[in-house]
Design an enzyme around this catalytic site. Structure first.
Site, PDB file in Angstrom:
ATOM      1  N   GLU A 152     -27.953   3.487 -52.274  1.00 43.21           N
ATOM      2  CA  GLU A 152     -27.262   2.944 -51.104  1.00 43.21           C
ATOM      3  C   GLU A 152     -27.618   1.459 -51.077  1.00 43.21           C
ATOM      4  O   GLU A 152     -28.772   1.096 -50.870  1.00 43.21           O
ATOM      5  CB  GLU A 152     -27.810   3.694 -49.882  1.00 43.21           C
ATOM      6  CG  GLU A 152     -27.356   3.204 -48.555  1.00 43.21           C
ATOM      7  CD  GLU A 152     -28.240   3.788 -47.425  1.00 43.21           C
ATOM      8  OE1 GLU A 152     -28.645   4.966 -47.490  1.00 43.21           O
ATOM      9  OE2 GLU A 152     -28.507   3.033 -46.487  1.00 43.21           O
ATOM     10  N   ARG A 190     -28.083  -5.473 -45.606  1.00 40.37           N
ATOM     11  CA  ARG A 190     -29.146  -6.290 -45.024  1.00 40.37           C
ATOM     12  C   ARG A 190     -29.290  -7.587 -45.800  1.00 40.37           C
ATOM     13  O   ARG A 190     -30.141  -8.408 -45.501  1.00 40.37           O
ATOM     14  CB  ARG A 190     -30.473  -5.529 -45.074  1.00 40.37           C
ATOM     15  CG  ARG A 190     -30.518  -4.444 -44.041  1.00 40.37           C
ATOM     16  CD  ARG A 190     -31.802  -3.667 -44.149  1.00 40.37           C
ATOM     17  NE  ARG A 190     -31.531  -2.300 -43.815  1.00 40.37           N
ATOM     18  CZ  ARG A 190     -32.442  -1.347 -43.785  1.00 40.37           C
ATOM     19  NH1 ARG A 190     -33.690  -1.626 -44.081  1.00 40.37           N
ATOM     20  NH2 ARG A 190     -32.109  -0.134 -43.450  1.00 40.37           N
ATOM     21  N   LYS A 213     -27.024  10.897 -41.367  1.00 42.90           N
ATOM     22  CA  LYS A 213     -28.315  10.302 -41.739  1.00 42.90           C
ATOM     23  C   LYS A 213     -29.260  10.577 -40.570  1.00 42.90           C
ATOM     24  O   LYS A 213     -28.837  10.496 -39.406  1.00 42.90           O
ATOM     25  CB  LYS A 213     -28.109   8.798 -41.940  1.00 42.90           C
ATOM     26  CG  LYS A 213     -29.386   7.970 -41.987  1.00 42.90           C
ATOM     27  CD  LYS A 213     -29.090   6.568 -42.495  1.00 42.90           C
ATOM     28  CE  LYS A 213     -30.260   5.628 -42.263  1.00 42.90           C
ATOM     29  NZ  LYS A 213     -30.360   4.575 -43.266  1.00 42.90           N
TER      30      LYS A 213
END
Ligand code: 3PG
Length: 327
Positions: free
Chosen positions: A41, A45, A129
């Site tokens: 993933e 960020r 998640k």
């Protein structure tokens, strides 16, 4: 199950990757891939997320690349345009979820409470998640949430590493675990790709946890298997067990009453996750033999399977340690 979600489940470990320097994207992902982890993933960020997703998808096509820390529809769109196969969000973001559903992109929204989970369910989402995992109650919380929401699968991330991965992975409701433990920033900064690869290999090794359980030896008939078992028990003080199709000398030797699989017999290997083991072994050219599979009646998970590989005249089967021989 959606094939991408199923692949995530089989891979078992999803690295959460922050690409600080675009020139690190390929060697970093190649290191994960070479270490046996073929999913990642790539998080938004860093400013390089989109470009990293794009070049990794093109350069390492066998890598399953998703986008993480997706905070808005623009990022979701950019990620998918760049080739991301799935979207992960830290919290429940209705706009991102709606966009993904409309565009048929698997999305795993972040949740950590029953209420957030219900919101996900109201959108028809059953794979989420669980974030931040450790500080939100860890595996115990997932177990508790799974009681009322039995069809939900969780991808926990946040504070997971080698030492606690099995707390999560052993829960049938856990799809896979995620985290950054196999890509410490210092190794990336030092461009120590070899060490990075080793950490991935270690993660897969810890997850699959292969162990020898027994050596099975073929015999012509029951008389012979009994004789071998008794000899082993006499010599080494093993306990004799009488089973319907074989004798055991201790738990380490199975003496079959007949010519079983393998020219000489078989090797029994424990792994807690036979599905994941089969996925990872397939990359090494070894496959499960379908007609030998037996499953847990409650969870439908594989308990037992023979591989299409013989070593020195011994066939090999995987077996879930839950099926420990009753002694
Ligand atoms: C995430 O976004 O999923 C987490 O930050 C990953 O958590 P970890 O760095 O504690 O593994």
């Amino acid at each position: 199950m959606n094939p991408i979600i199923e692949r995530i489940s089989n891979i078992g470990i999803v690295p959460v990757v922050k690409v600080n320097k675009i020139e690190h994207a390929i060697p970093m992902m190649q290191a994960l891939y070479d270490g046996g982890i073929d999913a990642a993933e790539i998080t938004f960020r860093s400013e390089h997320a989109k470009e990293a997703i794009e070049i990794v998808s093109k350069t390492i096509p066998n890598m399953l690349v998703g986008a993480g820390t997706v905070l808005n529809v623009e990022q979701a769109k950019a990620a998918c345009d760049a080739g991301a196969s799935f979207i992960v969000t830290p919290g429940f973001n209705a706009k991102v979820v709606e966009w993904c559903i409309e565009n048929n992109i698997p999305v795993l929204p972040g949740i950590s409470t029953a209420s957030e989970l219900e919101t996900a369910l109201s959108y028809g989402i059953t794979t989420v998640k669980f974030f931040p995992a450790e500080s939100s109650g860890g595996a115990k919380k997932i177990k508790d949430l799974s009681a009322p929401y039995q069809h939900v699968k969780f991808l926990p991330t946040g504070g997971i590493g080698l030492s606690n991965m099995h707390e999560y992975l052993s829960l049938p409701s856990v799809l896979a675990i995620g985290g950054s433990f196999m890509i410490p920033e210092n190794l990336v900064n030092d461009e120590n790709w070899e060490e990075l690869s080793k950490l991935s290999r270690q993660a897969v090794k810890t997850m699959l946890d292969f162990k020898l359980t027994h050596l099975g030896i073929n015999h012509e008939n029951e008389e012979q298997s009994k004789q071998t078992a008794q000899t082993l028990c006499d010599l080494f003080n093993f306990t004799f067990y009488n089973k319907p199709k074989s004798k055991f000398a201790g738990v380490g030797f199975e003496l079959l009453n007949s010519k079983g699989r393998g020219v000489n017999g078989h090797i029994g290997i424990y792994t807690p996750y036979p599905e994941r083991a089969l996925y990872h072994l397939e990359k090494k050219g070894v496959h499960g033999i379908n007609e030998t599979i037996t499953r847990n009646k409650r969870t439908n998970k594989i308990n037992f399977v023979y591989l299409d590989k013989e070593i020195a005249g011994f066939a090999i089967h995987l077996i879930n340690p839950d099926l420990k021989m009753e002694v």
